[in-house]
Design a protein around this motif. Sequence first.
Motif, mmCIF file in Angstrom:
data_model
loop_
_atom_site.group_PDB
_atom_site.id
_atom_site.type_symbol
_atom_site.label_atom_id
_atom_site.label_comp_id
_atom_site.label_asym_id
_atom_site.label_seq_id
_atom_site.Cartn_x
_atom_site.Cartn_y
_atom_site.Cartn_z
ATOM 1 N N GLY A 1 0.966 -1.240 -0.010
ATOM 2 C CA GLY A 1 -0.063 0.007 0.097
ATOM 3 C C GLY A 1 0.740 1.325 0.093
ATOM 4 O O GLY A 1 0.628 2.311 -0.742
ATOM 5 N N GLY A 2 2.013 0.916 0.850
ATOM 6 C CA GLY A 2 3.023 2.515 0.812
ATOM 7 C C GLY A 2 3.497 2.654 -0.272
ATOM 8 O O GLY A 2 3.769 3.729 -0.893
ATOM 9 N N LEU A 3 3.843 1.516 -0.996
ATOM 10 C CA LEU A 3 4.496 1.620 -2.511
ATOM 11 C C LEU A 3 3.493 2.382 -3.696
ATOM 12 O O LEU A 3 3.850 2.877 -4.650
ATOM 13 C CB LEU A 3 4.894 0.421 -3.045
ATOM 14 C CG LEU A 3 6.065 -0.150 -2.249
ATOM 15 C CD1 LEU A 3 6.441 -1.608 -2.832
ATOM 16 C CD2 LEU A 3 7.345 0.816 -2.544
ATOM 17 N N TYR B 1 -2.043 8.350 -10.981
ATOM 18 C CA TYR B 1 -1.522 8.810 -9.776
ATOM 19 C C TYR B 1 -2.317 9.043 -8.563
ATOM 20 O O TYR B 1 -2.309 8.505 -7.440
ATOM 21 C CB TYR B 1 -0.364 9.597 -9.941
ATOM 22 C CG TYR B 1 0.812 9.552 -10.909
ATOM 23 C CD1 TYR B 1 1.352 8.179 -10.660
ATOM 24 C CD2 TYR B 1 0.892 10.296 -12.160
ATOM 25 C CE1 TYR B 1 2.174 7.780 -11.821
ATOM 26 C CE2 TYR B 1 1.897 9.984 -13.136
ATOM 27 C CZ TYR B 1 2.408 8.608 -12.912
ATOM 28 O OH TYR B 1 3.273 8.242 -13.945
ATOM 29 N N THR B 2 -3.395 9.788 -8.980
ATOM 30 C CA THR B 2 -4.548 10.170 -7.778
ATOM 31 C C THR B 2 -5.225 8.829 -7.407
ATOM 32 O O THR B 2 -5.431 8.444 -6.178
ATOM 33 C CB THR B 2 -5.548 11.008 -8.467
ATOM 34 O OG1 THR B 2 -4.874 12.187 -8.894
ATOM 35 C CG2 THR B 2 -6.538 11.403 -7.631
ATOM 36 N N PHE B 3 -5.374 7.952 -8.392
ATOM 37 C CA PHE B 3 -6.158 6.762 -7.954
ATOM 38 C C PHE B 3 -5.205 5.884 -6.991
ATOM 39 O O PHE B 3 -5.758 5.245 -6.168
ATOM 40 C CB PHE B 3 -6.714 5.919 -9.179
ATOM 41 C CG PHE B 3 -7.217 4.528 -8.788
ATOM 42 C CD1 PHE B 3 -8.415 4.498 -8.270
ATOM 43 C CD2 PHE B 3 -6.129 3.389 -9.235
ATOM 44 C CE1 PHE B 3 -8.925 3.003 -8.049
ATOM 45 C CE2 PHE B 3 -6.874 2.247 -8.657
ATOM 46 C CZ PHE B 3 -7.870 2.218 -8.413
ATOM 47 N N SER B 4 -3.926 5.797 -7.519
ATOM 48 C CA SER B 4 -3.143 4.903 -6.817
ATOM 49 C C SER B 4 -2.716 5.178 -5.374
ATOM 50 O O SER B 4 -2.800 4.585 -4.400
ATOM 51 C CB SER B 4 -1.609 4.866 -7.384
ATOM 52 O OG SER B 4 -0.843 4.064 -7.008
ATOM 53 N N THR C 1 -3.793 4.049 0.220
ATOM 54 C CA THR C 1 -4.296 4.481 1.302
ATOM 55 C C THR C 1 -5.201 3.265 2.036
ATOM 56 O O THR C 1 -5.125 2.993 3.215
ATOM 57 C CB THR C 1 -5.014 6.000 1.514
ATOM 58 O OG1 THR C 1 -3.904 6.857 0.978
ATOM 59 C CG2 THR C 1 -5.477 6.453 3.006
ATOM 60 N N MET C 2 -6.133 2.930 1.376
ATOM 61 C CA MET C 2 -7.235 2.043 1.609
ATOM 62 C C MET C 2 -6.537 0.655 1.936
ATOM 63 O O MET C 2 -6.871 0.037 3.123
ATOM 64 C CB MET C 2 -8.039 1.824 0.406
ATOM 65 C CG MET C 2 -9.299 0.667 0.773
ATOM 66 S SD MET C 2 -10.319 0.590 -0.614
ATOM 67 C CE MET C 2 -9.095 -0.697 -1.524
ATOM 68 N N ILE C 3 -5.381 0.197 1.082
ATOM 69 C CA ILE C 3 -4.883 -0.868 1.771
ATOM 70 C C ILE C 3 -4.021 -1.011 2.791
ATOM 71 O O ILE C 3 -4.150 -1.665 3.809
ATOM 72 C CB ILE C 3 -3.735 -1.190 0.646
ATOM 73 C CG1 ILE C 3 -4.398 -1.722 -0.914
ATOM 74 C CG2 ILE C 3 -2.788 -2.732 0.848
ATOM 75 C CD1 ILE C 3 -3.563 -1.779 -2.193
ATOM 76 N N VAL C 4 -3.339 0.200 3.272
ATOM 77 C CA VAL C 4 -2.821 0.392 4.509
ATOM 78 C C VAL C 4 -3.655 0.602 5.572
ATOM 79 O O VAL C 4 -3.526 -0.146 6.548
ATOM 80 C CB VAL C 4 -1.978 1.815 4.398
ATOM 81 C CG1 VAL C 4 -1.343 2.136 5.963
ATOM 82 C CG2 VAL C 4 -0.614 1.657 3.378
ATOM 83 N N ALA D 1 -12.020 -8.203 13.047
ATOM 84 C CA ALA D 1 -13.154 -9.153 12.042
ATOM 85 C C ALA D 1 -13.341 -8.115 10.749
ATOM 86 O O ALA D 1 -13.525 -8.913 9.844
ATOM 87 C CB ALA D 1 -14.538 -9.174 13.125
ATOM 88 N N VAL D 2 -13.694 -6.776 11.072
ATOM 89 C CA VAL D 2 -13.709 -5.973 9.869
ATOM 90 C C VAL D 2 -12.545 -5.976 8.989
ATOM 91 O O VAL D 2 -12.779 -6.174 7.774
ATOM 92 C CB VAL D 2 -14.054 -4.550 10.333
ATOM 93 C CG1 VAL D 2 -14.027 -3.701 9.176
ATOM 94 C CG2 VAL D 2 -15.274 -4.315 11.260
ATOM 95 N N GLY D 3 -11.504 -6.059 9.745
ATOM 96 C CA GLY D 3 -10.200 -6.258 8.634
ATOM 97 C C GLY D 3 -10.128 -7.569 7.929
ATOM 98 O O GLY D 3 -9.538 -7.364 6.797
ATOM 99 N N GLY D 4 -10.669 -8.438 8.517
ATOM 100 C CA GLY D 4 -10.465 -9.844 7.816
ATOM 101 C C GLY D 4 -11.410 -9.787 6.810
ATOM 102 O O GLY D 4 -11.397 -10.309 5.805
ATOM 103 N N ALA D 5 -12.613 -9.135 7.017
ATOM 104 C CA ALA D 5 -13.686 -9.250 5.910
ATOM 105 C C ALA D 5 -13.251 -8.328 4.645
ATOM 106 O O ALA D 5 -13.430 -8.873 3.498
ATOM 107 C CB ALA D 5 -15.001 -8.777 6.573
ATOM 108 N N LEU D 6 -12.680 -7.291 4.881
ATOM 109 C CA LEU D 6 -12.034 -6.229 3.936
ATOM 110 C C LEU D 6 -10.887 -7.143 3.210
ATOM 111 O O LEU D 6 -10.745 -6.848 2.033
ATOM 112 C CB LEU D 6 -11.720 -5.071 4.637
ATOM 113 C CG LEU D 6 -12.906 -4.087 5.009
ATOM 114 C CD1 LEU D 6 -12.431 -2.895 5.681
ATOM 115 C CD2 LEU D 6 -13.700 -3.622 3.764
#
Length: 205
Positions: free
Chosen positions: A33-35, A101-104, A109-112, A129-134
Amino acid sequence: MQNSRLYNSLLRFDSYFFNFLRISIFIVMAWIGGLKAFQYEADGIVPFVANSPLMSFFYKNAGNKVMNEDQKLVSEYTLYKNPEGKVVKKNIEWHAENRTYTFSYGLGTMIVVIGFLVLSGIWFPKIGAVGGALTFLMSLVTLSFLITTPEVYVPNLGGDYPTPQYGFPYLSGAGRLVLKDIIMMAGGLVLFSDSLKKVITSSGR
């Protein structure tokens, strides 16, 4: 009897194993995600996003078709690929206009954030549990690229001899990378289940 003691000893490490899985997923999510904040990584995900019916609307030029040097009609993004480690100004300008780049940045951010939710499951089962589902849902979307992205299979480029193996089921480097997400999907489900058990157990006390 000796085996029984061994099994009991291993079972005592059960919670540590689950937490190791949480930490592992967090490392992958935070790193990848950071990359996404860097140009080469943002360029690299373009074929996946541009061909996805779930995500292509984020790009301005996703549906554009143009003629290449061989006078073949191709997706426009194929003419503006930046090989990893190489910076081409006109390609970067195209990607900036495309909102690559905007989308990336948003995706990264969402992945992190998902990674942090998974990690939080060590201390806060509901959040875990929310993190596992996502994690499961994100992996499901990623695996859909095996259906929508041509670049996940070896292309028939020819050469001195005909290409011996191409198309399905011959995964390219990109395809092999995507396929590994099935492990992430399973991990997300396992952690979702483990966190849910902890929530139910604590509420029943």
